[in-house]
Design an enzyme around this catalytic site. Sequence first.
Site, PDB file in Angstrom:
ATOM      1  N   HIS A   1       3.789  -4.959   4.535  1.00 56.85           N
ATOM      2  CA  HIS A   1       4.213  -3.558   4.569  1.00 56.85           C
ATOM      3  C   HIS A   1       5.414  -3.397   3.650  1.00 56.85           C
ATOM      4  O   HIS A   1       6.343  -4.209   3.706  1.00 56.85           O
ATOM      5  CB  HIS A   1       4.580  -3.155   5.998  1.00 56.85           C
ATOM      6  CG  HIS A   1       4.708  -1.675   6.195  1.00 56.85           C
ATOM      7  ND1 HIS A   1       5.735  -0.946   5.648  1.00 56.85           N
ATOM      8  CD2 HIS A   1       3.923  -0.797   6.861  1.00 56.85           C
ATOM      9  CE1 HIS A   1       5.576   0.341   5.979  1.00 56.85           C
ATOM     10  NE2 HIS A   1       4.489   0.462   6.718  1.00 56.85           N
TER      11      HIS A   1
ATOM     12  N   GLY B   1       3.804   5.998  12.332  1.00 60.67           N
ATOM     13  CA  GLY B   1       3.688   7.231  11.566  1.00 60.67           C
ATOM     14  C   GLY B   1       2.434   8.046  11.732  1.00 60.67           C
ATOM     15  O   GLY B   1       2.463   9.251  11.503  1.00 60.67           O
TER      16      GLY B   1
ATOM     17  N   HIS C   1       1.504  -4.304  21.359  1.00 66.40           N
ATOM     18  CA  HIS C   1       2.088  -3.936  20.072  1.00 66.40           C
ATOM     19  C   HIS C   1       1.547  -2.621  19.519  1.00 66.40           C
ATOM     20  O   HIS C   1       2.136  -2.054  18.602  1.00 66.40           O
ATOM     21  CB  HIS C   1       1.903  -5.060  19.064  1.00 66.40           C
ATOM     22  CG  HIS C   1       2.818  -4.953  17.883  1.00 66.40           C
ATOM     23  ND1 HIS C   1       4.171  -4.731  18.021  1.00 66.40           N
ATOM     24  CD2 HIS C   1       2.595  -4.983  16.549  1.00 66.40           C
ATOM     25  CE1 HIS C   1       4.723  -4.654  16.813  1.00 66.40           C
ATOM     26  NE2 HIS C   1       3.779  -4.794  15.913  1.00 66.40           N
TER      27      HIS C   1
ATOM     28  N   ARG D   1       7.836   7.703   3.518  1.00 64.61           N
ATOM     29  CA  ARG D   1       7.423   8.012   2.144  1.00 64.61           C
ATOM     30  C   ARG D   1       6.430   9.156   2.130  1.00 64.61           C
ATOM     31  O   ARG D   1       6.433   9.988   1.228  1.00 64.61           O
ATOM     32  CB  ARG D   1       6.840   6.758   1.476  1.00 64.61           C
ATOM     33  CG  ARG D   1       7.910   5.752   1.059  1.00 64.61           C
ATOM     34  CD  ARG D   1       7.289   4.439   0.595  1.00 64.61           C
ATOM     35  NE  ARG D   1       6.706   3.693   1.713  1.00 64.61           N
ATOM     36  CZ  ARG D   1       5.526   3.111   1.699  1.00 64.61           C
ATOM     37  NH1 ARG D   1       4.765   3.171   0.622  1.00 64.61           N
ATOM     38  NH2 ARG D   1       5.090   2.457   2.758  1.00 64.61           N
TER      39      ARG D   1
END
Lengths: 245, 646
Positions: free
Chosen positions: B260, B51, B45, B276
Site C-alpha cells: 500500500h 476508505g 482485521h 488521495r
Amino acid sequence: MTDKVRRLSFEIFRFNPEDPESEPHIDTFEILERPYMTLYMALNEIRETQDAGLQFDFACRSAICGSCGMLVNGRPALGCRTLTADLPETIRLHPLPAFKLIGDLSVDTGTWFRDMAERTEAWIHEQQAFDPEATEDRMSDDIAAAIYEGDRCIECGCCVASCGVANVSPEFLAGAGLNRVARFMMDPRDSRSDEDWFEVVAGDDGVFGCIGMMACADVCPKELPLLEVYAYLRRRTLGTKFLKD
Amino acid sequence: MTPQLITTDVLVIGGGLAGERCAIEAAAAGQEAMILSLVPPRRSHSCAAQGGMQAALGNCVKAEGDSPYVHFLDTVRGSDWGADQEVANIFADEAPVAVRELAHFGVPWTRVRGGKNRYFVKGEWVEIDEPTENDGLITHRDFGGTAKWRACYAAAGTGHAALYAVDSEVVRLGITVRDRVEAISLIHDGSRCTGVVARCLRTGKHFAVLAKATVIATGGYGRIYGRYTTNATINYGDGAALALNTGIVPLGNMEAVQFHPTALSPSGILITEGCRGDGGFLLDKNLNRFMVEAEPEKQELASRDVVSRHMMQTILDGNGVDSPNGSHLWLDVRHLGEKHLTTKLLEVFDICRDFAGINPANDLIPVRPTQHYSMGGVRVNKDGEAYGLAGLYAVGEAACWDMHGFNRLGGNSLAETLVAGRVVGARVAEYASSTTLQANTALAFDALGIAERQSEAWLTREGKGRSVYEIRDSLGEIMITKVGIFRNGEDLEAAVSEIQALIDECSHAVLQHKGPGANPELAFALRLPGMLRLAMTVAMGALARSESRGAHFRVDYPLRNDRDWLNRTLARWQPDADAPTLSYEPVGLIDLPPGHRGYGSDERIELETSVDDYNASVAEVQQREGRLASVDPMGSRLKSAGEASI
C-alpha cells in the site's frame, strides 16, 4: 524527548487461572524507553525478552479493533495508543475489571459484548425483507452521519471497566451497551416502536441504572458523546411513558 | 469444558467479513453454522478497512456512466490481466447488491447531498451540482485505478461499520461463534475435508470439529513481512497454511503481494487511499508532486502497485525525506481542511494524532509503501471450492478466487468479502444440504493426536535454539529486503536459501515458557512453521516468475510477458518435502484481451496464441490441477458467455 533514556518499570498484574499453582500477584519488569514507544511495543518487548508467559491482547495496534483495553495506572485505556512518554517511569498495568479474566492482562470482552447484543437485540429489526433487485432506500446524509457517530464504538470495554454500576451489577448495559441501543433507536431502518425500546432500556440495567458519574465518557478512546447519548435515551424513554399528551 | 469432538453443518474458520457473511448465507438456508475465530469477531482485521467498498451504483455526478461492466474492466486492468475474468465479472455484477444489503443490515453509508458540493479533483477545488433526484442515495468517492467514482464509504471507518452490521446479523441468526480458537489442521481423507482440529486460546486444549463443509476465511498473510505490514498481528496466513499442509490443496499466486502506498512511517499503520481519492497529494522531500509527472493521467490515483513503485523509486533516487527510521515521503491533505478531515476522514485524523503526534490539517503525514494485501491464497473455483478437496471452501483474502490477479484495486477487497461471502455461502449451503456428516471419528482422533503431540514436542524440547520471535524477525527482514516491491533473481535466490535456513532453525527453536494454559509463546510457535512455509511459496513463486506483472516486479525482467506468463502459479507442499512444488494454470477464460492498463508501462511481450486458443486450454489444465466442477459450467458468467463458453 529528553536526552536521557528512561528506565521504565512495569508493575504488571499476573494470574493464570489455568495454572493451579498460580496466585494473583504483581511482577515487575524493567525496560529502556525508546522514542514513540507505546504499551504495545513495551509489552511485546517484555514478553519476548523477559517473560514469555505474559498474556495480553493486541490485534490491529492502531486503536481500531478494541482488543487492548487495560488499566494503565488505574485508568482504562487502549494499550496500543498509549505512549510511554505520557506516563511516569513506573507504569502499573491491570486487566480491565468487570470482565472475566482470561489471564494476566487478557480479559473476555467477547462474551460480554455478545451477551449485551443478544439482550438488547442489537441488530436492525427489518421492516421488510431485503430485495436484491431494488435500489437502496434513501436516507439523508445528516442522519447517516449521526448513526455513524454512534457506530464508531469499538467495544473495547474501557467504559464498562470504568463504570461504578457495571462493576457491581453485571447485567448493567453500561456506556457501550447504551450507546449501541441509541444507535439503533435513531436508525429509521429499525422497526422497533418506542414501547419496544422502553422494555430494552427503561429498567435498572438500562439508562436509569446509570448513576451519572460519567467516567465512561472520560475514558472513551473514541470520545463518543455518551452524556448526549444518555440524555437522548432518557428523553425518548420518558417521552414514551410519561410525557405523552 | 469443550468436549473433544463437536459437530456442525458448516464450519467457518475466521470471523471477519467474508467468513461471517458466508456463515449468514448458510444459516439463512437452514444449516447449522459455527464460526471459529482467533479474536471476538468484531476485532477481526476487516474492521481496519478504511476508505471504501467498490460497487458501481453510479449515484453521484462523477460516477455517471458507471456500470458493473466498467467495474469489471477496471478490475481486470488493475489485476494486470492476472485475474480470472469470469470471477471478476461475477464480482462486479454482485457488488451493488452487496452494498445495498449492507445498507439493509444497518451500515450508515455516506449519502448524496443534492445541490452544490465541493470536491478536490486533480489539484483543484471544483464545484459540482448533484441532482436533487439523487439526494439520499449512497454516494461515492474516488479511488485509485478506477474510471469512475465508485467507492461507497462511511467516513474512513467503512470496514468497521460493515463488520459491525454483518456481525449483528450473525447475532440475530444465533450463529455460534467460538472466539479465541485457532484452527491447527484440516481433517481429511485425501479427497474430502471433514472438519478441523482446533486449539482453544483460553485453555490450550485441543478439540475437533466435524462438519459437512469447512470454509477457510482467515484473511491474508501479511505478517510474514514482520513489522513491515499494515496488517494486524493476527494476519499470519493460518488458513493458507492449513491448506498447504494438506499437500493436496494448492495455493495460488502467492508471490502476488500488495504494497500500500501510504502506510504511516514508521509504525506501518494504514492511511486510507481515500485521502488521495479525496484530493490528497504525494510529495517528495522538495514538496514536489512527483506523481503528476510520473502518471500525468491518473496522478496519485494510479493503481497501488504503480504508485508504490514510483514512491520507492523516488526514495531510491534520493528524494525521500530522511529520518532516523529510514526514508519516507509526505502525504499532504492539509488543503482538504479540518472539517473534511474530522468527518469524511476522521479515522485518519485520529491515527495521525495518536500515532504520529500530528494534525493533518496543519502537518504533512510521513508515509511509506508497506505490505498490505495478499492477492494469493487458497486456490478455489468460482464456487469457492478448494482445488483437490471436496467440502473445503475459501473466501475473502484467504482465497485466490481470483478476481485480483497480480494487483487488487483499493476498495475491491471489502467488496469481495461481501460478494464472495454471499456467492460462496450459497454454494456451501447447497453442498451441505446435499450431503451427510461424515463422522469418521478415527480420522478425527488421529488428527487430534498429531496436533497434541506437536504441542507436546514444543513443550518438551530443550536446548539452546533461537527464540521463535527472533526467527519471526529474521523472516520479516528477509521478506522486506529481498521479496519486496523491487525484486531480482539474486535476492530472491538468497531469500529462498535464507528461509530454508530459518525452517531448519525453527525445528530446533526452544520455548522459554512451558507453563499450562494457552501459553502465548506456544501459540506463536505453532504458527511459525506455517508462516515460514508461506514465505517460501512467496519467494519461490517470485523467483520462478521471470516477468513483471502487477505488484510482482522483477528489475531483471521488467516487462509483463503475456507470451510465457499469462498464468497463475500454484504451489503445493508434499508431506515431508523440503520445498514446495510449483505448477501453472491459465488465468481463466479471457473476455478482455490483454492490453495496456491505462497507467504504468505500456511495454510488454504480447500473447502469441489467439484468445480462442488460450481459452480452449483452460478447462483441461485447471481440471488437471485439481479444479472441482463448479455448479454452473465454466464461462457461464462471462459477459460474452455465448462465444467464450466451452
